[in-house]
Design a protein around this motif. Structure first.
Motif, PDB file in Angstrom:
ATOM      1  N   GLU A  62      42.777  64.121  89.496  1.00 12.09           N
ATOM      2  CA  GLU A  62      41.861  65.112  90.485  1.00 12.09           C
ATOM      3  C   GLU A  62      40.358  64.737  90.340  1.00 12.09           C
ATOM      4  OE1 GLU A  62      42.972  68.821  89.264  1.00 12.09           O
ATOM      5  OE2 GLU A  62      44.731  68.731  90.489  1.00 12.09           O
ATOM      6  N   LEU A  63      40.061  63.178  90.526  1.00 14.16           N
ATOM      7  CA  LEU A  63      38.589  63.037  90.371  1.00 14.16           C
ATOM      8  C   LEU A  63      38.062  62.463  91.598  1.00 14.16           C
ATOM      9  CD1 LEU A  63      39.087  60.297  87.226  1.00 14.16           C
ATOM     10  CD2 LEU A  63      38.144  62.840  86.941  1.00 14.16           C
ATOM     11  N   PRO A  64      36.670  62.869  91.822  1.00 12.70           N
ATOM     12  CA  PRO A  64      36.363  62.450  93.134  1.00 12.70           C
ATOM     13  C   PRO A  64      36.454  60.978  93.281  1.00 12.70           C
ATOM     14  CG  PRO A  64      34.966  64.050  92.060  1.00 12.70           C
ATOM     15  CD  PRO A  64      35.913  63.671  91.119  1.00 12.70           C
ATOM     16  N   VAL A  65      36.749  60.574  94.576  1.00 14.35           N
ATOM     17  CA  VAL A  65      36.723  59.054  94.707  1.00 14.35           C
ATOM     18  C   VAL A  65      35.625  58.719  95.854  1.00 14.35           C
ATOM     19  CG1 VAL A  65      38.095  57.131  95.512  1.00 14.35           C
ATOM     20  CG2 VAL A  65      39.275  58.791  94.123  1.00 14.35           C
ATOM     21  N   PRO A  66      34.912  57.676  95.304  1.00 17.11           N
ATOM     22  CA  PRO A  66      33.943  57.280  96.254  1.00 17.11           C
ATOM     23  C   PRO A  66      34.394  56.544  97.642  1.00 17.11           C
ATOM     24  CG  PRO A  66      33.388  56.664  94.155  1.00 17.11           C
ATOM     25  CD  PRO A  66      34.683  56.969  94.345  1.00 17.11           C
ATOM     26  N   GLU A  67      33.386  56.679  98.871  1.00 15.01           N
ATOM     27  CA  GLU A  67      33.882  55.991  99.830  1.00 15.01           C
ATOM     28  C   GLU A  67      34.093  54.720  99.853  1.00 15.01           C
ATOM     29  OE1 GLU A  67      31.778  55.287 104.374  1.00 15.01           O
ATOM     30  OE2 GLU A  67      31.078  56.642 102.925  1.00 15.01           O
ATOM     31  N   VAL A  68      35.174  54.003 100.614  1.00 14.34           N
ATOM     32  CA  VAL A  68      35.387  52.795 100.589  1.00 14.34           C
ATOM     33  C   VAL A  68      34.334  52.024 101.618  1.00 14.34           C
ATOM     34  CG1 VAL A  68      36.980  50.886 101.093  1.00 14.34           C
ATOM     35  CG2 VAL A  68      37.719  53.216  99.789  1.00 14.34           C
ATOM     36  N   ALA A  69      33.651  51.040 101.259  1.00 15.24           N
ATOM     37  CA  ALA A  69      32.899  50.148 102.000  1.00 15.24           C
ATOM     38  C   ALA A  69      33.755  49.551 103.049  1.00 15.24           C
ATOM     39  CB  ALA A  69      31.661  49.631 101.252  1.00 15.24           C
ATOM     40  N   ARG A  70      33.222  49.461 104.311  1.00 12.13           N
ATOM     41  CA  ARG A  70      34.027  48.740 105.409  1.00 12.13           C
ATOM     42  C   ARG A  70      33.366  47.589 105.569  1.00 12.13           C
ATOM     43  NH1 ARG A  70      32.925  53.030 109.736  1.00 12.13           N
ATOM     44  NH2 ARG A  70      31.034  52.852 108.508  1.00 12.13           N
ATOM     45  N   ASP A  71      31.913  47.239 105.235  1.00  6.25           N
ATOM     46  CA  ASP A  71      31.005  46.069 105.277  1.00  6.25           C
ATOM     47  C   ASP A  71      29.880  46.345 104.395  1.00  6.25           C
ATOM     48  OD1 ASP A  71      28.981  47.093 106.891  1.00  6.25           O
ATOM     49  OD2 ASP A  71      30.224  46.527 108.805  1.00  6.25           O
ATOM     50  N   TRP A  72      29.144  45.236 104.267  1.00  9.82           N
ATOM     51  CA  TRP A  72      28.011  45.406 103.357  1.00  9.82           C
ATOM     52  C   TRP A  72      26.983  46.344 103.775  1.00  9.82           C
ATOM     53  CZ3 TRP A  72      28.186  44.680  98.542  1.00  9.82           C
ATOM     54  CH2 TRP A  72      26.953  44.869  97.693  1.00  9.82           C
TER      55      TRP A  72
END
Length: 337
Positions: A62-72
């Motif tokens: 139950e920890l916040p997960v950052p957004e996954v980058a699609r590109d740089w």
């Protein structure tokens, strides 16, 4: 992938934080640090590793997960923590506390990506989470750990491992070597180089010349050859003499069993230790959750936690994030200097 602007043009420095072996505690520690304003107000942490497994662990705890980058470009336009996906793992097949060749290959790839990003100035430095060295070996990696991989990939030959904390700092002459091999690997020149690098790094942090204590190799620092093969007289004392001629405040070689007493620690800023456990046992006894691993002599900033994967604590929410936090904070400071 788009061409990135130099990390130095960011409002805050961008750091690559590898999550380590995902079967261990590294992902949890990295996620917890992205929740701290002490971190996110001072840097943009980019978590590097298998994104699906990191998300699974975050959801479990139950920890916040950052957004996954699609590109740089996603990374460049934001100061928020993000995940850069590296390592092709089936999230459902990874088990807590069970590293293997696949998790080792993923953590190795993450470190390699982070090193390249620092060399290319896409990030201002790297912070490495704990790896399982056996898993690296199973994945075919020829290096025993981060330090040797970093040196090879950045093309340096004069490098040292230093563990540092407010209480104690130790720089190692030899690193991941079998005890039986240590005496034949010690050279006067390697002792001098370790002391120079440690003295320079700690002096910058303190704003004054760091006081160096050089340890002997043998019990009682050899007791005049009674408990040694003359390493103190042949190898270590000449290094101490050389350092003194260079104007470095130095003491030694001291017997290892008395070098870490409170009185000696009061007059020592950095210890030069002949082998891994000689320095890391007292350091971890005094500052286990506060110490940071810094690789000296690299052209890039690299810090790390001072502990391993803690497989018995993996994915339980009980691991302490304090060493990871200290490693990130030190990387921020080093990147600014």
């Amino acid at each position: 992938m788009s061409t990135a602007s130099p990390a130095s043009t960011k409002r805050i420095p961008r750091l690559a934080v590898t999550v380590g072996d995902v079967a261990g505690v590294g992902p949890e520690l990295a996620l917890r640090c992205t929740m701290l304003s002490e971190i996110t107000d001072r840097c943009q942490p980019i978590l590097v590793g298998p994104a699906d497994v990191v998300r699974r662990i975050g959801d479990l705890l139950e920890l916040p997960v950052p957004e996954v980058a699609r590109d740089w470009a996603d990374v460049e336009v934001s100061d928020r923590p993000m995940i850069w996906p590296v390592g092709d793992l089936d999230a459902g097949a990874v088990a807590a506390g069970r590293p293997d060749a696949a998790t080792g290959a993923a953590s190795l790839s993450s470190v390699q990506w982070a090193i390249d990003a620092a060399i290319d100035d896409r990030v201002a430095g790297i912070v490495t989470g704990p790896i399982q060295k056996e898993a690296w070996h199973q994945a075919g990696c020829p290096f025993p750990g981060h330090t040797e991989l970093l040196a090879d990939r950045t093309g340096v030959t004069d490098f040292r491992m230093m563990l540092t904390s407010p209480q104690i700092s130790c720089v190692l002459v030899t690193i991941h070597e079998a005890i039986a091999d240590v005496p034949k690997l010690i050279r006067t020149s390697s002792i001098v180089e370790a002391a120079r690098l440690g003295h320079a790094a700690v002096s910058r942090r303190l704003g004054r010349p760091a006081r160096v204590t050089v340890l002997g190799l043998n019990p009682h620092a050899g007791e005049g050859g009674l408990f040694s093969h003359g390493e103190e007289e042949r190898l270590i004392q000449p290094a101490v003499d050389q350092l003194s001629r260079e104007g470095i405040p130095v003491t030694g070689p001291l017997p290892p069993d008395t070098a870490f007493t409170p009185r000696q620690r009061d007059v020592t800023d950095v210890y030069v230790c002949m082998y891994h456990d000689q320095g890391l046992i007292p350091l971890k006894a005094l500052a286990f959750d506060e110490a940071v691993n810094v690789t000296l002599g690299l052209p890039i900033v690299r810090t790390s936690v001072d502990h391993g994967t803690a497989l018995d604590l993996a994915w339980t929410g009980r691991a302490s994030h304090h060493s990871m936090q200290a490693a990130i904070e030190m990387a921020i400071d080093l990147a600014a200097n």
